[in-house]
Write a protein that holds these residues in place. Structure first.
Motif, short mmCIF file in Angstrom:
data_model
loop_
_atom_site.label_atom_id
_atom_site.label_comp_id
_atom_site.label_asym_id
_atom_site.label_seq_id
_atom_site.Cartn_x
_atom_site.Cartn_y
_atom_site.Cartn_z
N HIS A 646 -9.56 4.41 5.80
CA HIS A 646 -9.35 4.63 4.57
C HIS A 646 -9.85 5.53 3.44
CE1 HIS A 646 -8.70 2.28 0.17
NE2 HIS A 646 -10.20 2.89 -0.01
N GLN A 647 -11.57 5.47 3.74
CA GLN A 647 -11.99 6.44 3.04
C GLN A 647 -11.81 7.51 3.31
OE1 GLN A 647 -13.18 3.27 3.95
NE2 GLN A 647 -15.67 3.09 4.23
N LYS A 666 -8.97 4.36 -8.59
CA LYS A 666 -8.25 3.23 -8.39
C LYS A 666 -6.97 3.50 -8.65
CE LYS A 666 -11.28 -0.46 -11.00
NZ LYS A 666 -11.15 -0.94 -11.37
N LYS A 669 -6.09 4.01 -4.52
CA LYS A 669 -5.20 2.91 -4.67
C LYS A 669 -4.41 2.57 -4.55
CE LYS A 669 -9.43 0.29 -2.87
NZ LYS A 669 -10.94 -0.73 -2.70
N LYS A 670 -3.74 2.22 -5.27
CA LYS A 670 -2.59 2.08 -6.20
C LYS A 670 -1.29 2.82 -5.98
CE LYS A 670 -1.03 -0.73 -10.40
NZ LYS A 670 -0.26 -1.06 -11.54
N GLU A 673 -0.91 1.51 -2.57
CA GLU A 673 -0.17 -0.32 -2.26
C GLU A 673 1.27 0.14 -2.82
OE1 GLU A 673 -3.80 -2.94 -3.72
OE2 GLU A 673 -2.05 -2.95 -4.83
N ILE A 676 2.96 1.60 0.66
CA ILE A 676 3.06 0.74 1.49
C ILE A 676 3.82 -0.91 1.29
CG2 ILE A 676 1.99 -1.82 2.47
CD1 ILE A 676 -0.42 -0.44 1.50
N THR A 677 4.36 -0.76 -0.10
CA THR A 677 5.39 -1.53 -0.29
C THR A 677 6.91 -1.05 -0.14
OG1 THR A 677 3.89 -2.18 -2.30
CG2 THR A 677 6.44 -3.03 -2.43
N ASP A 679 6.87 0.67 3.03
CA ASP A 679 7.17 0.93 3.80
C ASP A 679 7.41 2.76 4.54
OD1 ASP A 679 9.91 -1.20 3.88
OD2 ASP A 679 7.43 -1.47 5.14
N ARG A 683 -0.93 -1.33 6.84
CA ARG A 683 -1.78 -1.09 7.38
C ARG A 683 -2.04 -1.07 9.05
NH1 ARG A 683 -6.42 -2.56 3.53
NH2 ARG A 683 -5.07 -3.28 1.44
N GLN A 688 -8.96 -3.41 9.26
CA GLN A 688 -8.44 -3.80 7.94
C GLN A 688 -8.21 -2.54 7.45
OE1 GLN A 688 -6.65 -5.21 5.29
NE2 GLN A 688 -6.43 -6.77 7.35
N ASN A 689 -9.21 -1.49 7.70
CA ASN A 689 -9.65 -0.19 6.67
C ASN A 689 -8.71 0.91 7.41
OD1 ASN A 689 -11.33 -0.18 4.44
ND2 ASN A 689 -12.50 -1.01 6.17
N PHE A 691 -4.81 3.04 7.83
CA PHE A 691 -3.58 3.38 7.93
C PHE A 691 -2.69 4.08 8.30
CE2 PHE A 691 -3.85 1.24 4.24
CZ PHE A 691 -5.23 1.08 3.79
#
Lengths: 695, 228
Positions: A646-647, A666, A669-670, A673, A676-677, A679, A683, A688-689, A691
């Motif tokens: 992630h970082q 931010k 990040k948005k 997300e 991700i939605t 596809d 993650r 968890q960190n 991708f």
């Protein structure tokens, strides 16, 4: 005593043990002192070896071995210990070793004493004592005497300057102190070249520098009335140059200077910003924009001043370039009265470039100023915001300011391209090209009309065709055009279709201008108005008096637009329409009539329509573009890396986009997300960190 | 979460009669008998026109089991049955599920429910159950997120007992914020992680630089502001 002769080797072995014991005592190792028996045995061994009948008389060899013992000890132990020490410590070590040596000579010469009595006298050789001392001189003194001299002088000089410095720092101003330091260094250097070894020079200079400049660096630089900050403020170029000269030779010596330079600039810049803020809040709103423009000008001047310091006084040193850059980045990104600095900068350029802008400047000055503006742009993180504002204003200039200077237009684009890359300027270049093409196009249109005289709409029409991608987006309303204009549109469309069938024309009436003859009672006046205004006025050819709602129904405009239009025609400088009731603002119940009594001393007047504030829209557009840019960057990175933490993903994304803007974490990040939605990413199940890119 | 029951369309079928014995072996006979009992139980609640248990049937089942249809144990039952569609149990799902539970009658099912709770709480199953709970709410085809209101209820149901203070606070936040109107599965999974890993209520070890979803970053900010 046995009659058997002692062999040299065996005898020497025995002596060696004694010598070793002596060395251990000298080195301070735990060793019991020599007993009388030991001493006697050693002495007797020598005696025997010297009094044996030849060829067992080993006097000569023993004499040589005696010297070798010293040489060996000095080379293996004494010299290394001196070599590794310096200055004061070396001097101490030397003293110790000399004392040791004398002890060693005393003892060894006692053991070998018999040689002194007969052998040496017979051969006229140096005594054991002399041999011992000569060894020391030849080996030790030869090697270290230069170092010793330096060490003594340096120690001395150091102490001297330390005393001087401590009194000077109290009394002298920073420039005076620096002058004195410079002189001292020069004097010492001269002195060195006269009577010291040249290798001493560095050592000595270092010592002097240390005592004068390093020890008191902070106090010197921070002096309240004469230290670094006041010098910067008061343009003391010579003193600052001296400061650089003195400190650049010291390793990391420039750091404290840079550490004052940077916050000083930041403070000055921030003060300018604050001044602008205060001035705007104090003044009446009619002066908006003025303070901000003053701020830009002052910022440019500030930049010039401190850049001059960097190049002249500080010899273009990277440390100071960096300090300047970082300082400017801090305050150039502050907002002033709610406007971002990007916008202010764009407005500043606009003012310089537009016809009738707030300044009348020569071409050279304009070029220079634009050059400086582009330099300031480097410090602003929201470069894309600047681009968008600039583009919007450029569009206005291109479409309404026909006679503004073309060269400047092109030159600033070139500069921007150099600074920010081609992507930044490609759209703007497209806009400028469109205009050139438009002129050609217009010529073709006029030819077309000449050959099809029946098609002529009866009104002279000039059309500028804009390529959609290059220009800012404009809302186009379905304005109900007056009949005369409708014909124009149709004719042009007919012409355009002869040129190309694959393009769609969307008419932007909000950008059009119209010349209308107003037949007023006193005289005919040519009115230069926007198409929208013309549409309103032409309504009055058919009716004498119209209500607000009737006008609205005829033209199909929004309330906001209509209010502005009617205001410009009836409540502003030129009252082309008279309004009932005759108030200063438009309301929905008003009635309007053609003001036949209107007149002006000029034959041709421009009735302006103040533009709508575009700021909100620009900011929205830029935000939207940023979202796409972040998406694209994220996908690009993940596509090539496949799996990433992630970082790292965030930092690479920030880096890729840094040329245009500084993305908010931010926001990134948005977007992640969202991806991700959709596809594009997922993650990692375990971590968890991490991708993963989904092809 | 089984949705509210709609009006019944047809009367429930009667229980079928006992099958006659034949020459099959004892164990398979027992198997068949067991399966028959399961099927019989199925038919008690199933809607005959659809061939599966519908929301009304589930409601009836719940009242017979003595649990509220909003009880988390019903969700656990759905998980055990691997039910695909919220509010419905197909015959296959029913058969497989009850066989796995080792029950073939209502009373046995009742007992099995409390065992089921323990089974779900095993760490190896819990995450699976938790993820299932979210999927179970995706009622429309291609639906990927669930509205905030339902998420709050679900959070309360699934995590409320174990993580009461966190869930209460989080639900409060979800209701007042307006950045998000729906929650996706990635955010859902991270709610559990948050409860498990982050110390509460100080939130000391939360680091926004890490890959936590933005909604949790915002939540933590909100919490910190509230308590400053």
């Amino acid at each position: 005593m046995e009659n058997k002769a002692i062999g040299l080797d065996k005898g020497w072995d025995y002596m060696q043990k004694g010598i070793t014991k002596l060395k251990r005592i000298l080195e301070g190792l735990p060793e019991p002192p020599f007993t009388s028996e030991e001493y006697m045995m050693l002495y007797t061994t020598i005696y025997n070896m010297c009094t044996q009948k030849p060829p067992h008389d080993h006097s000569q060899q023993l004499y040589d071995k005696y010297r070798e013992a010293f040489e060996e000890y000095i080379s293996s132990t004494v010299l290394p210990s001196l070599r590794e020490k310096h200055d004061e410590f070396m001097l101490r070590e030397l003293a110790k070793r000399w004392a040791n040596h004398k002890v060693m000579v005393r003892w060894l010469s006692r053991f070998f004493h018999y040689l002194d009595r007969y052998f040496i006298a017979r051969r006229s050789l140096p005594t054991l004592n002399e041999v011992g001392l000569t060894c020391f001189r030849d080996l030790v003194y030869q090697e270290v005497h230069a170092k010793v001299k330096d060490a003594v002088i340096t120690l001395d000089t150091g102490a001297y300057y330390s005393r001087k410095a401590s009194s000077w720092i109290e009394e002298d101003s920073c420039p005076d102190y620096m002058l004195k330091s410079e002189e001292c260094l020069k004097k010492e250097r001269d002195r060195v070249s006269h009577y010291l070894h040249s290798s001493s020079e560095t050592k000595l200079s270092e010592k002097v520098q240390n005592e004068l400049l390093v020890a008191y660096a902070n106090r010197l630089l921070e002096k309240e009335h004469s230290g670094c900050r006041p010098l910067l403020r008061d343009d003391k170029v010579e003193d600052l140059s001296r400061m650089y000269r003195l400190y650049c030779k010291i390793p990391r010596g420039l750091d404290p200077v840079a550490n004052i330079f940077k916050p000083h600039i930041t403070a000055e810049g921030t003060a300018l910003v604050q001044q602008a803020e205060d001035a705007t809040s104090n003044q009446a709103s009619s002066a908006t924009g003025v303070q901000e423009q003053v701020l830009i000008r002052r910022t440019i001047e500030l930049h010039d001043k401190y850049m001059a310091y960097v190049t002249d006084c500080f010899q273009n040193h990277t440390l100071f370039h960096k300090a300047l850059k970082e300082a400017f980045e801090v305050f150039c990104n502050k907002t002033v009265t709610g406007n971002s600095s990007a916008e202010l900068l764009a407005t500043f350029c606009d003012n310089i470039l537009k016809k009738g802008g707030s300044e009348k400047l020569s071409d050279e000055v304009i070029e220079e100023t634009l050059e400086k503006v582009v330099k300031l742009l480097a410090y602003i993180s929201d470069k894309d915001l600047f681009a968008e504002f600039y583009r919007k204003k450029l569009a206005r200039r291109l479409l309404f300011d026909r006679s503004a200077n073309d060269d400047h237009k092109r030159s600033i684009l070139t500069k921007l391209k150099q600074q920010c890359g081609g992507q930044f300027t490609s759209k703007m270049e497209g806009m400028v090209t469109d205009l050139t093409l438009a002129r050609e196009n217009q010529a073709n249109y006029e030819d077309y009309l000449r050959s099809n005289s029946a098609a002529h709409p009866g009104i002279d029409l000039t059309v500028t065709v804009l390529t959609t991608g290059f220009w800012p987006s404009y809302k186009s309303f379905d304005l109900n055009l007056p009949a005369e204009m409708v014909k124009c549109v149709e004719v042009f469309r007919g012409f355009y279709e002869t040129k190309t069938k694959h393009r769609k024309l969307t008419w932007i009436y909000s950008l059009g201008t119209c010349h209308i003859n107003g037949k007023f009672e006193q005289k005919i006046i040519e009115l230069i108005v926007l198409t929208y205004q013309a549409a309103v006025l032409l309504l009055f050819n058919a009716s004498d008096r119209l209500s607000y709602s009737e006008i609205m129904a005829h033209l199909n405009l929004t309330h906001d637009d209509l209010l502005r239009l009617l205001h410009s025609l009836s409540c502003a400088k030129y009252k082309i329409l008279s309004k009932e009731p005759n108030t200063k603002t438009i309301s929905h119940g008003d009635y309007f009539e053609f003001n036949s009594k209107f007149t002006d001393k000029l034959r041709r007047i421009k009735v302006p329509l103040p533009p709508v504030d575009e700021r909100k829209k620009v900011v929205e557009d830029v935000d939207k573009d940023r979202r796409y840019a972040i998406d694209a960057a994220l996908v690009r990175i993940m596509k090539s890396r496949k799996v990433l933490g992630h970082q790292q993903l965030v930092s690479e994304c920030v880096e890729q986009l840094s040329r245009m803007f500084k993305p908010d974490i931010k926001a990134i990040k948005k977007r992640m997300e969202d991806l991700i939605t959709r596809d594009y990413l997922e993650r990692d199940k375990e971590n968890q960190n991490m991708f993963r890119y989904l092809a | 979460m089984p949705p509210r029951a709609s009006k019944r369309k047809s009367a429930p079928p009667n229980s079928s009669s006992v099958t006659s014995s034949d020459g099959r072996s004892v164990s398979s006979k027992a198997k068949i008998k067991g399966l028959e009992k399961i099927d019989r139980l199925f038919n008690t609640y199933a809607n005959s026109s659809f061939g599966m248990i519908d929301p009304e049937g589930i409601e009836a089942l719940c009242s017979d089991l003595g649990v509220d249809y909003t009880d988390v144990r019903i969700l656990m039952l759905a998980w055990k049955l691997k039910a695909e569609k919220q509010g419905y149990f197909t015959q296959d799902e029913w058969q497989t599920g009850l066989k796995a539970l080792g029950v073939d009658s209502l009373s046995k099912l009742k007992k099995a429910l409390s065992d089921l709770e323990k089974e779900v709480e095993k760490p190896s199953n819990y995450e699976d159950f938790y993820t299932y709970a979210f999927r179970y709410c995706l009622t429309e085809e291609k639906q990927k997120s669930v509205d905030i209101e339902s998420i709050c209820e679900l959070l309360n149901l699934v995590l409320g007992v174990q993580f009461r203070p966190q869930i209460d606070s989080l639900i409060e936040y979800l209701k007042v914020q307006n950045d998000y109107k729906v929650i996706n599965s990635d955010q859902w999974i991270n709610f559990l992680r948050f409860c498990k890993e982050i110390s509460f209520p100080d939130l000391e070890n939360y680091d926004a630089i890490q890959a936590w979803p933005l909604i949790l970053d915002n939540y933590v900010e909100w919490m910190r502001e509230k308590h400053s």
